[in-house]
Scaffold this active site. Sequence first.
Site, short mmCIF file in Angstrom:
data_model
loop_
_atom_site.label_atom_id
_atom_site.label_comp_id
_atom_site.label_asym_id
_atom_site.label_seq_id
_atom_site.Cartn_x
_atom_site.Cartn_y
_atom_site.Cartn_z
N HIS A 16 52.58 24.59 0.56
CA HIS A 16 51.50 25.09 1.44
C HIS A 16 52.01 26.26 2.29
O HIS A 16 51.31 27.25 2.50
CB HIS A 16 51.03 23.98 2.39
CG HIS A 16 50.34 22.83 1.73
ND1 HIS A 16 50.83 21.55 1.76
CD2 HIS A 16 49.17 22.75 1.03
CE1 HIS A 16 50.00 20.73 1.13
NE2 HIS A 16 48.99 21.44 0.66
N SER A 130 52.12 16.70 -2.25
CA SER A 130 52.33 15.85 -1.08
C SER A 130 52.57 14.41 -1.52
O SER A 130 53.38 13.70 -0.90
CB SER A 130 51.12 15.92 -0.16
OG SER A 130 50.89 17.25 0.25
#
Length: 162
Positions: A16, A130
């Site tokens: 990210h 994640s």
Amino acid sequence: MKVVYPGTFDPVTVGHIDIIKRAVSLFGDIHIAVAESTPKQPLFSGERRVELVKCSIAEAGIGGDITVEAFHGLLVDHMKKIGATVFIRGLRALSDFEYEFQLQLMNRRLAPGITGIYMMPSESNIYLSSTLVKEIARHGGDISRLVLPCVRRALEESVNDG
Ligand code: COA
């Protein structure tokens, strides 16, 4: 032009951060929108995910005008509320494509003025997610190159808290 980078960010990873850096260098400022309403069952609360995005940006030394806040409800409603018409998303592998295609077209149907644009992460982040980071942390593996130090500490604390 107000540009939004939406996501669940549970937690934010170097993948990210890579997209945030690219977006800031292109657009100057971006608005990171952390979704409270997500089909996922996040490990961290919305408030904590916001904190972790903020500390990761600081630790990565990213400058620029970056806002980070949680939002409830639909992304298009949040974008209308803050006056944004463009959202950015990272596109990792072919497997992301179908979901992102759906997300783009459904958002466009809900709000025709809104457009999503897509960025490729660095090669080293293509296989990162994640979910994988959380799984590695749960089993005591080394996540130091996958997340920023503040996120590593938060994951270690959550593992220790059981
Ligand atoms: N490098 C590496 N990994 C990346 C990455 C990158 N550049 N960008 C994303 N990822 C990974 C994330 O780690 C995450 O992994 P996970 O699935 O294991 O959790 C996955 O790709 C995508 O997560 P994230 O970037 O956090 O976004 P998301 O897909 O969870 O976000 C929303 C979805 C929030 C945009 C969407 O659910 C939404 O808009 N929700 C609001 C409600 C709404 O409007 N719904 C209707 C939509 S039409």
